[in-house]
Design a protein around this motif. Sequence first.
Motif, PDB file in Angstrom:
ATOM      1  N   GLY A 184      32.617  -7.448 -36.182  1.00  0.00           N
ATOM      2  CA  GLY A 184      31.829  -7.870 -35.032  1.00  0.00           C
ATOM      3  C   GLY A 184      30.452  -8.398 -35.373  1.00  0.00           C
ATOM      4  N   PRO A 185      29.669  -7.683 -36.209  1.00  0.00           N
ATOM      5  CA  PRO A 185      28.323  -8.189 -36.511  1.00  0.00           C
ATOM      6  C   PRO A 185      28.329  -9.509 -37.275  1.00  0.00           C
ATOM      7  CG  PRO A 185      28.843  -6.237 -37.826  1.00  0.00           C
ATOM      8  CD  PRO A 185      29.888  -6.350 -36.768  1.00  0.00           C
ATOM      9  N   LEU A 186      29.366  -9.751 -38.095  1.00  0.00           N
ATOM     10  CA  LEU A 186      29.462 -11.044 -38.785  1.00  0.00           C
ATOM     11  C   LEU A 186      29.705 -12.166 -37.784  1.00  0.00           C
ATOM     12  CD1 LEU A 186      31.575 -10.231 -41.974  1.00  0.00           C
ATOM     13  CD2 LEU A 186      29.101 -10.535 -41.792  1.00  0.00           C
ATOM     14  N   ALA A 187      30.529 -11.880 -36.779  1.00  0.00           N
ATOM     15  CA  ALA A 187      30.783 -12.873 -35.734  1.00  0.00           C
ATOM     16  C   ALA A 187      29.518 -13.160 -34.944  1.00  0.00           C
ATOM     17  CB  ALA A 187      31.901 -12.396 -34.813  1.00  0.00           C
ATOM     18  N   SER A 188      28.801 -12.112 -34.559  1.00  0.00           N
ATOM     19  CA  SER A 188      27.554 -12.305 -33.808  1.00  0.00           C
ATOM     20  C   SER A 188      26.555 -13.119 -34.615  1.00  0.00           C
ATOM     21  CB  SER A 188      26.953 -10.948 -33.438  1.00  0.00           C
ATOM     22  OG  SER A 188      27.808 -10.236 -32.573  1.00  0.00           O
ATOM     23  N   ALA A 189      26.460 -12.823 -35.905  1.00  0.00           N
ATOM     24  CA  ALA A 189      25.537 -13.564 -36.768  1.00  0.00           C
ATOM     25  C   ALA A 189      25.896 -15.041 -36.809  1.00  0.00           C
ATOM     26  CB  ALA A 189      25.555 -12.983 -38.179  1.00  0.00           C
ATOM     27  N   LYS A 190      27.183 -15.341 -36.832  1.00  0.00           N
ATOM     28  CA  LYS A 190      27.634 -16.734 -36.858  1.00  0.00           C
ATOM     29  C   LYS A 190      27.204 -17.479 -35.600  1.00  0.00           C
ATOM     30  CE  LYS A 190      30.000 -20.080 -38.739  1.00  0.00           C
ATOM     31  NZ  LYS A 190      29.572 -20.670 -40.039  1.00  0.00           N
ATOM     32  N   ALA A 191      27.180 -16.784 -34.478  1.00  0.00           N
ATOM     33  CA  ALA A 191      26.881 -17.425 -33.197  1.00  0.00           C
ATOM     34  C   ALA A 191      25.394 -17.591 -32.928  1.00  0.00           C
ATOM     35  CB  ALA A 191      27.528 -16.641 -32.051  1.00  0.00           C
ATOM     36  N   VAL A 192      24.544 -16.709 -33.466  1.00  0.00           N
ATOM     37  CA  VAL A 192      23.149 -16.703 -33.016  1.00  0.00           C
ATOM     38  C   VAL A 192      22.112 -16.935 -34.107  1.00  0.00           C
ATOM     39  CG1 VAL A 192      23.759 -15.148 -31.132  1.00  0.00           C
ATOM     40  CG2 VAL A 192      22.845 -14.186 -33.243  1.00  0.00           C
ATOM     41  N   VAL A 202      16.938 -12.096 -42.792  1.00  0.00           N
ATOM     42  CA  VAL A 202      16.902 -11.705 -41.391  1.00  0.00           C
ATOM     43  C   VAL A 202      17.760 -10.469 -41.169  1.00  0.00           C
ATOM     44  CG1 VAL A 202      18.856 -13.186 -40.763  1.00  0.00           C
ATOM     45  CG2 VAL A 202      17.171 -12.585 -39.020  1.00  0.00           C
ATOM     46  N   ALA A 203      17.352  -9.640 -40.237  1.00  0.00           N
ATOM     47  CA  ALA A 203      18.159  -8.497 -39.807  1.00  0.00           C
ATOM     48  C   ALA A 203      18.624  -8.761 -38.381  1.00  0.00           C
ATOM     49  CB  ALA A 203      17.349  -7.203 -39.860  1.00  0.00           C
ATOM     50  N   LEU A 204      19.932  -8.620 -38.145  1.00  0.00           N
ATOM     51  CA  LEU A 204      20.498  -8.815 -36.809  1.00  0.00           C
ATOM     52  C   LEU A 204      20.912  -7.470 -36.252  1.00  0.00           C
ATOM     53  CD1 LEU A 204      21.592 -10.684 -34.527  1.00  0.00           C
ATOM     54  CD2 LEU A 204      23.772 -10.664 -35.750  1.00  0.00           C
ATOM     55  N   LEU A 205      20.428  -7.150 -35.051  1.00  0.00           N
ATOM     56  CA  LEU A 205      20.772  -5.903 -34.370  1.00  0.00           C
ATOM     57  C   LEU A 205      21.571  -6.254 -33.123  1.00  0.00           C
ATOM     58  CD1 LEU A 205      20.162  -2.836 -34.774  1.00  0.00           C
ATOM     59  CD2 LEU A 205      18.339  -3.107 -33.078  1.00  0.00           C
ATOM     60  N   ASP A 206      22.838  -5.890 -33.110  1.00  0.00           N
ATOM     61  CA  ASP A 206      23.736  -6.179 -31.988  1.00  0.00           C
ATOM     62  C   ASP A 206      23.950  -4.885 -31.211  1.00  0.00           C
ATOM     63  OD1 ASP A 206      25.736  -6.892 -30.243  1.00  0.00           O
ATOM     64  OD2 ASP A 206      26.925  -7.985 -31.716  1.00  0.00           O
ATOM     65  N   ILE A 207      23.268  -4.775 -30.065  1.00  0.00           N
ATOM     66  CA  ILE A 207      23.301  -3.531 -29.287  1.00  0.00           C
ATOM     67  C   ILE A 207      24.397  -3.626 -28.242  1.00  0.00           C
ATOM     68  CG2 ILE A 207      21.951  -1.869 -27.962  1.00  0.00           C
ATOM     69  CD1 ILE A 207      19.431  -3.200 -29.008  1.00  0.00           C
ATOM     70  N   GLY A 208      25.504  -2.954 -28.483  1.00  0.00           N
ATOM     71  CA  GLY A 208      26.604  -2.936 -27.546  1.00  0.00           C
ATOM     72  C   GLY A 208      26.552  -1.738 -26.637  1.00  0.00           C
ATOM     73  N   SER A 209      27.632  -1.505 -25.929  1.00  0.00           N
ATOM     74  CA  SER A 209      27.686  -0.377 -25.006  1.00  0.00           C
ATOM     75  C   SER A 209      27.842   0.950 -25.739  1.00  0.00           C
ATOM     76  CB  SER A 209      28.845  -0.558 -24.025  1.00  0.00           C
ATOM     77  OG  SER A 209      28.639  -1.687 -23.217  1.00  0.00           O
ATOM     78  N   GLY A 210      28.804   0.983 -26.686  1.00  0.00           N
ATOM     79  CA  GLY A 210      29.102   2.237 -27.359  1.00  0.00           C
ATOM     80  C   GLY A 210      28.434   2.402 -28.698  1.00  0.00           C
ATOM     81  N   THR A 211      28.245   1.307 -29.433  1.00  0.00           N
ATOM     82  CA  THR A 211      27.625   1.361 -30.752  1.00  0.00           C
ATOM     83  C   THR A 211      26.649   0.204 -30.919  1.00  0.00           C
ATOM     84  OG1 THR A 211      29.393   0.039 -31.759  1.00  0.00           O
ATOM     85  CG2 THR A 211      29.661   2.439 -31.818  1.00  0.00           C
ATOM     86  N   THR A 212      25.831   0.309 -31.958  1.00  0.00           N
ATOM     87  CA  THR A 212      24.891  -0.751 -32.305  1.00  0.00           C
ATOM     88  C   THR A 212      25.146  -1.152 -33.755  1.00  0.00           C
ATOM     89  OG1 THR A 212      23.198   0.063 -30.770  1.00  0.00           O
ATOM     90  CG2 THR A 212      22.456  -1.355 -32.559  1.00  0.00           C
ATOM     91  N   ASP A 213      25.383  -2.437 -33.988  1.00  0.00           N
ATOM     92  CA  ASP A 213      25.666  -2.942 -35.325  1.00  0.00           C
ATOM     93  C   ASP A 213      24.417  -3.581 -35.918  1.00  0.00           C
ATOM     94  OD1 ASP A 213      28.413  -2.273 -35.204  1.00  0.00           O
ATOM     95  OD2 ASP A 213      28.826  -4.083 -34.063  1.00  0.00           O
ATOM     96  N   LEU A 214      24.169  -3.259 -37.184  1.00  0.00           N
ATOM     97  CA  LEU A 214      23.057  -3.865 -37.918  1.00  0.00           C
ATOM     98  C   LEU A 214      23.618  -4.601 -39.126  1.00  0.00           C
ATOM     99  CD1 LEU A 214      19.936  -4.109 -38.561  1.00  0.00           C
ATOM    100  CD2 LEU A 214      20.290  -2.118 -40.043  1.00  0.00           C
ATOM    101  N   ILE A 215      23.142  -5.822 -39.349  1.00  0.00           N
ATOM    102  CA  ILE A 215      23.550  -6.580 -40.526  1.00  0.00           C
ATOM    103  C   ILE A 215      22.331  -7.300 -41.081  1.00  0.00           C
ATOM    104  CG2 ILE A 215      24.230  -8.643 -39.225  1.00  0.00           C
ATOM    105  CD1 ILE A 215      26.593  -8.893 -41.199  1.00  0.00           C
ATOM    106  N   ILE A 216      22.188  -7.279 -42.400  1.00  0.00           N
ATOM    107  CA  ILE A 216      21.063  -7.920 -43.069  1.00  0.00           C
ATOM    108  C   ILE A 216      21.590  -9.052 -43.951  1.00  0.00           C
ATOM    109  CG2 ILE A 216      19.222  -7.603 -44.770  1.00  0.00           C
ATOM    110  CD1 ILE A 216      18.954  -4.732 -43.738  1.00  0.00           C
ATOM    111  N   ILE A 217      21.021 -10.249 -43.774  1.00  0.00           N
ATOM    112  CA  ILE A 217      21.445 -11.423 -44.524  1.00  0.00           C
ATOM    113  C   ILE A 217      20.229 -12.026 -45.217  1.00  0.00           C
ATOM    114  CG2 ILE A 217      22.533 -13.702 -44.403  1.00  0.00           C
ATOM    115  CD1 ILE A 217      23.937 -12.787 -41.864  1.00  0.00           C
ATOM    116  N   SER A 366      27.823 -12.951 -27.702  1.00  0.00           N
ATOM    117  CA  SER A 366      27.570 -13.412 -29.069  1.00  0.00           C
ATOM    118  C   SER A 366      28.775 -13.188 -29.973  1.00  0.00           C
ATOM    119  CB  SER A 366      26.338 -12.710 -29.644  1.00  0.00           C
ATOM    120  OG  SER A 366      25.177 -13.041 -28.919  1.00  0.00           O
ATOM    121  N   THR A 367      29.360 -11.993 -29.915  1.00  0.00           N
ATOM    122  CA  THR A 367      30.491 -11.693 -30.789  1.00  0.00           C
ATOM    123  C   THR A 367      31.685 -12.580 -30.463  1.00  0.00           C
ATOM    124  OG1 THR A 367      29.786  -9.385 -31.060  1.00  0.00           O
ATOM    125  CG2 THR A 367      32.075  -9.894 -31.569  1.00  0.00           C
ATOM    126  N   ALA A 368      31.993 -12.737 -29.189  1.00  0.00           N
ATOM    127  CA  ALA A 368      33.153 -13.529 -28.781  1.00  0.00           C
ATOM    128  C   ALA A 368      33.026 -14.975 -29.246  1.00  0.00           C
ATOM    129  CB  ALA A 368      33.328 -13.472 -27.264  1.00  0.00           C
TER     130      ALA A 368
END
Length: 447
Positions: A184-192, A202-217, A366-368
């Motif tokens: 999921g976080p890789l998909a969000s990163a691709k979109a935004v 950059v650090a991407l923080l994807d705050i969802g309903s149940g969990t929050t994904d962090l990815i650093i690129i 973003s993920t979709a």
Amino acid sequence: MRKLIAAIDLGTSKIVCIVGERTEQGVKIIALNEMPSKGINRGEVINIQSVLDSIKPTITGVENAIGEKINDVFVGISGQGIRCEQQTNQITRSNPDEYITAAEIDKITLGMQENFSHNGEEVLQAIPQSYNIDDFMGITEPVGMIGKQIFSNFKLFIGKKGSAELRRNAISRAGLNIKGLVLGPLASAKAVLDEEEKEVGVALLDIGSGTTDLIIIQDNIVRHAAVIPFGGNSITEDVKQGCGVSTKTAERLKIEKGFCMSSLADDRKIRINGIGGRDNKDIPYSHLAEIIESRVEELLEAALYEIEKSGYKDKLNAGLVITGGTAQLPNLTSFAHLITGLETRLAFPDKTFSEAEASITRPSLSTAVGLVLIGAEKLEKEGNAYSTTTPMDYSKQKDAPAAEVVKDEEKKQEPQQPKAPKKNPWGGFKDIFNSLKSDNVFTDNEA
């Protein structure tokens, strides 16, 4: 033949089915449908039948809109059980004077993904970090070089086999073939994220309903990833407990009246209609803001811990980017900058991905959108003919329910006033709450 790419994002609060089309101008989103999800807890499938009950009508709406039956889909995967670790691999080439090929590197990557087996886990994705080719160190583009030894450094994203299998099972029972599982976080990163951000760090923080994904690129390579086991749901649950209201009212308070910094709260109060004939109650804005601020601060501190642990905090020249459904809380970017010390911006899919700007320019999508973009790249790389859909047999679809979807082609022919984005339910920390209806249960009053 139309070049269509379909994807499904299985989220804790909603399921999104989305279809993009490869055109001369790039990938365009032509249809999407989203419905409240059931049977998913903190990003993980726990009840296949409940998930099916959510998936099938979501897919049907999109199929009716595009006039094609969806066969293959790219599926996002996330959840609290996902972790990452560093691994290495070394091979000796039989023909060291021949050029290293892309197929050779792909084989090494696939081997890292398939050969890992540990405590019921599997590698969801193996991402190369760098290569050492004989005496040349830190190579990121080995294709075209010659050498005898290839030493590879990888980041492995690892999840529970059972969790991934449940997701595959649910998609299969819906009559679909998984073309690819994407983090999921890789998909969000691709979109935004843009290319410069991914290069300078950059650090991407994807705050969802149940969990929050962090990815650093950094340098266009994924350097670190982590899953924080709470998200927007926990805020709603805290509001519910702290204000003594129902989940539905807590959700509306958070979305319509909440913000992250209690220091900005004024003296007004929010009047909540009494339940079952009881007296109304007044909730100070400052009290609501304190509740939200406390949980958001906890989330941001958890993200900061992971950023510091990665060793890349000082290399994040593009700062922090926040997306996801909960990212729309007022003052969140300012509060994140205060907590992390990183320049922060809110992100959502760019309007260039669709003519219907209001339909996809939401952080919650973003993920979709990213799943479609990654899917298109994969199909192009494989030389696939995009045979992911087939024309619908409308004689069998007479009674199929219509769904609210966005069709860009119709909007090109007849411009329409964009609809306001739907507000996404985020739920509570201890339980999963879905599809909360809006009622007029509170009003603003001067203190």
